[in-house]
Design an enzyme around this catalytic site. Structure first.
Site, PDB file in Angstrom:
ATOM      1  N   LYS A  31       0.839  -1.204   0.000  1.00 45.58           N
ATOM      2  CA  LYS A  31       0.000   0.000   0.000  1.00 45.58           C
ATOM      3  C   LYS A  31       0.877   1.260   0.000  1.00 45.58           C
ATOM      4  O   LYS A  31       2.080   1.178   0.308  1.00 45.58           O
ATOM      5  CB  LYS A  31      -0.924  -0.029   1.227  1.00 45.58           C
ATOM      6  CG  LYS A  31      -0.191  -0.106   2.553  1.00 45.58           C
ATOM      7  CD  LYS A  31      -1.080  -0.671   3.661  1.00 45.58           C
ATOM      8  CE  LYS A  31      -0.355  -0.655   4.994  1.00 45.58           C
ATOM      9  NZ  LYS A  31      -1.027  -1.492   5.995  1.00 45.58           N
TER      10      LYS A  31
ATOM     11  N   TYR B   4      17.503  28.811  11.067  1.00 48.64           N
ATOM     12  CA  TYR B   4      16.322  29.429  11.689  1.00 48.64           C
ATOM     13  C   TYR B   4      16.361  29.288  13.203  1.00 48.64           C
ATOM     14  O   TYR B   4      16.724  28.232  13.735  1.00 48.64           O
ATOM     15  CB  TYR B   4      15.050  28.748  11.187  1.00 48.64           C
ATOM     16  CG  TYR B   4      14.654  29.128   9.780  1.00 48.64           C
ATOM     17  CD1 TYR B   4      14.361  30.456   9.451  1.00 48.64           C
ATOM     18  CD2 TYR B   4      14.554  28.151   8.802  1.00 48.64           C
ATOM     19  CE1 TYR B   4      13.978  30.787   8.156  1.00 48.64           C
ATOM     20  CE2 TYR B   4      14.171  28.471   7.507  1.00 48.64           C
ATOM     21  CZ  TYR B   4      13.877  29.800   7.195  1.00 48.64           C
ATOM     22  OH  TYR B   4      13.493  30.117   5.923  1.00 48.64           O
TER      23      TYR B   4
HETATM   24  C1  LIG Z   1      -0.206  -2.423   6.627  1.00 47.85           C
HETATM   25  C2  LIG Z   1      -0.773  -3.746   6.981  1.00 47.85           C
HETATM   26  C3  LIG Z   1       0.040  -4.889   6.980  1.00 47.85           C
HETATM   27  C4  LIG Z   1       1.555  -4.819   6.840  1.00 47.85           C
HETATM   28  O1  LIG Z   1       2.077  -4.340   8.067  1.00 47.85           O
HETATM   29  P1  LIG Z   1       3.660  -4.193   8.353  1.00 47.85           P
HETATM   30  O2  LIG Z   1       3.688  -3.797   9.774  1.00 47.85           O
HETATM   31  O3  LIG Z   1       4.136  -3.123   7.438  1.00 47.85           O
HETATM   32  O4  LIG Z   1       4.290  -5.495   8.069  1.00 47.85           O
HETATM   33  C5  LIG Z   1      -0.571  -6.125   7.158  1.00 47.85           C
HETATM   34  N1  LIG Z   1      -1.916  -6.216   7.369  1.00 47.85           N
HETATM   35  C6  LIG Z   1      -2.715  -5.130   7.415  1.00 47.85           C
HETATM   36  C7  LIG Z   1      -4.179  -5.306   7.666  1.00 47.85           C
HETATM   37  C8  LIG Z   1      -2.170  -3.864   7.230  1.00 47.85           C
HETATM   38  O5  LIG Z   1      -2.970  -2.783   7.307  1.00 47.85           O
END
Ligand SMILES: *Cc1c(COP(=O)(O)O)cnc(C)c1O
Length: 387
Positions: A49, A267
């Site tokens: 994702k 800054y």
């Molecule tokens: C993002 C996600 C994962 C992967 O998680 P990681 O901690 O990056 O390995 C797996 N299952 C779900 C439902 C997620 O939202």
């Protein structure tokens, strides 16, 4: 897929204007294989994702398929459709699940790209079933996140016989505290998932993200779905497993300034020189994802020499103290490395007060991205070793 050789990458450096990312697809493939070994006997799906955690789905997706991955998780239908086009363009195929679920009206988009929904509520189950002869779908049961998924009550009420027309291909849940192996919530969720998923005979079960994989065999079930570990993140606070760093963040020195005792940098004048110092200004800032919180705390490397980040990070600029570097080695055009195997995304997250996920997904669109298929730059220490 275009994979540049390391030499092409070196030539590419000269062309980068200010700051760039080098993404090692070979490291992603090795991390994938490491996860396969850690959860032997399971199917290892990949969570990609948010543009493969900011690293570029266009390159990362095909690289994972070539490493053996047959199934992906994305959050959005649009991400799934994009991944489908990328795979098609490369002559590759894989199953793609959409984690954020099925919304009425999106059925045409699911069908067009052959996407499988993760059904997160009874309403979604019924709406998907009402479509007739649907594509496969996953059923998500919430065992303690209280985020997405059927409540335990709804999951119990569902008649597994009635879902036979659903073409269920996966039953899953998600762990809330897997990064802390000592948290009793892990076992509680595991047991609840086992109980609630039991009636779905013959359908593959999945509980683990990256951190969950490190909790051991009892958590693995049939399918794991890691993300972070693929990209070199440390999933667990116990640090018992090291995954190979994937990203190198580099930036050019734009200017070097000699300052005297009491002069300040940047800054807010938050950094005051204790004595004569040389300050190099780098062409990278928080707009590139080099976070404001790293100001005055992080360090980079000029060759083998550590150079502390001094003062605040600006939108497009960052200052490092190069007083300890021989003058000829810190000149405009020289390169300072800000993330690699010596300063990992986990280190940077700890310094900035955030998590490696946010460091990765925050890496800016302005950074030039170069993909290599390189050998390991760093052999991880044995389990429990010092970093
Ligand atoms: C993002 C996600 C994962 C992967 O998680 P990681 O901690 O990056 O390995 C797996 N299952 C779900 C439902 C997620 O939202």
């Amino acid at each position: 897929m275009q994979t540049h050789s390391v030499n092409a990458y070196r030539r590419g450096l000269a062309a980068a204007e200010c700051a760039w990312l080098t993404i090692n697809l070979g490291a992603i493939a090795r991390n994938y294989q490491k996860l396969c070994a850690l959860a032997a006997g399971t199917r290892v799906m990949a969570t990609v994702k948010a543009d493969a955690y900011g690293l570029g789905i266009e390159q990362v997706g095909p690289a994972l398929v070539r490493a053996g991955c047959e199934t992906f998780f994305v959050a959005l239908v649009a991400e799934g459709a994009r991944l489908r086009r990328i795979l098609d363009d490369n002559g590759l195929s894989a199953d793609i699940y959409v984690l954020n679920g099925f919304q009425t009206g999106s059925e045409a988009a699911f069908a067009a790209a052959s996407l499988f929904p993760v059904l997160n509520s009874l309403e979604q189950v019924n709406a998907w079933r009402a479509l007739g002869a649907p594509l496969p779908a996953a059923l998500h049961i919430d065992t303690g996140m209280n985020r997405l998924g059927l409540s335990p009550q709804d999951a119990e009420a569902i008649d597994p016989a009635a879902v036979s027309g659903l073409n269920l291909s996966l039953v899953m849940s998600h762990l809330a505290c897997a990064d802390d192996p000592a948290d009793p919530k892990n076992e509680h969720q595991r047991n609840l998932f086992e109980t609630l998923s039991k009636p779905f005979q013959g359908i593959p079960k999945s509980l683990c993200n990256s951190a969950g994989v490190l909790l051991g065999d009892a958590y693995h079930f049939d399918v794991i779905r890691p993300g972070l570990a693929l990209y070199g993140g440390a999933p667990s606070r116990s640090k018992s497993e090291e995954f190979e760093p994937v990203v190198t963040l580099s930036s050019k020195i734009l200017q070097v300034r000699q300052i005297d005792k009491e002069q300040t940098v940047g800054y807010g004048a938050t950094h005051r020189a204790a004595g004569p110092a040389r300050i190099a200004t780098l062409g990278i800032g928080y707009a590139d994802g080099y976070r404001w919180g790293l100001g005055g705390k992080a360090r980079g490397f000029l060759g083998e020499t550590g150079v502390p980040v001094v003062g605040r990070i600006s939108m497009d600029l960052t200052s490092v103290d190069v007083s300890h570097v021989p003058q000829g080695a810190a000149q405009p055009g020289d390169v300072v490395t800000l993330l690699d195997h010596r300063i990992t995304i986990n280190d940077a997250a700890a310094v900035a007060g955030t998590i490696p996920y946010e460091i990765l997904t925050g890496l800016g669109a302005r950074l030039e991205r170069t993909y290599v298929d390189g050998a390991p730059t760093h052999v991880p220490p044995p389990a429990g070793g010092a970093v």
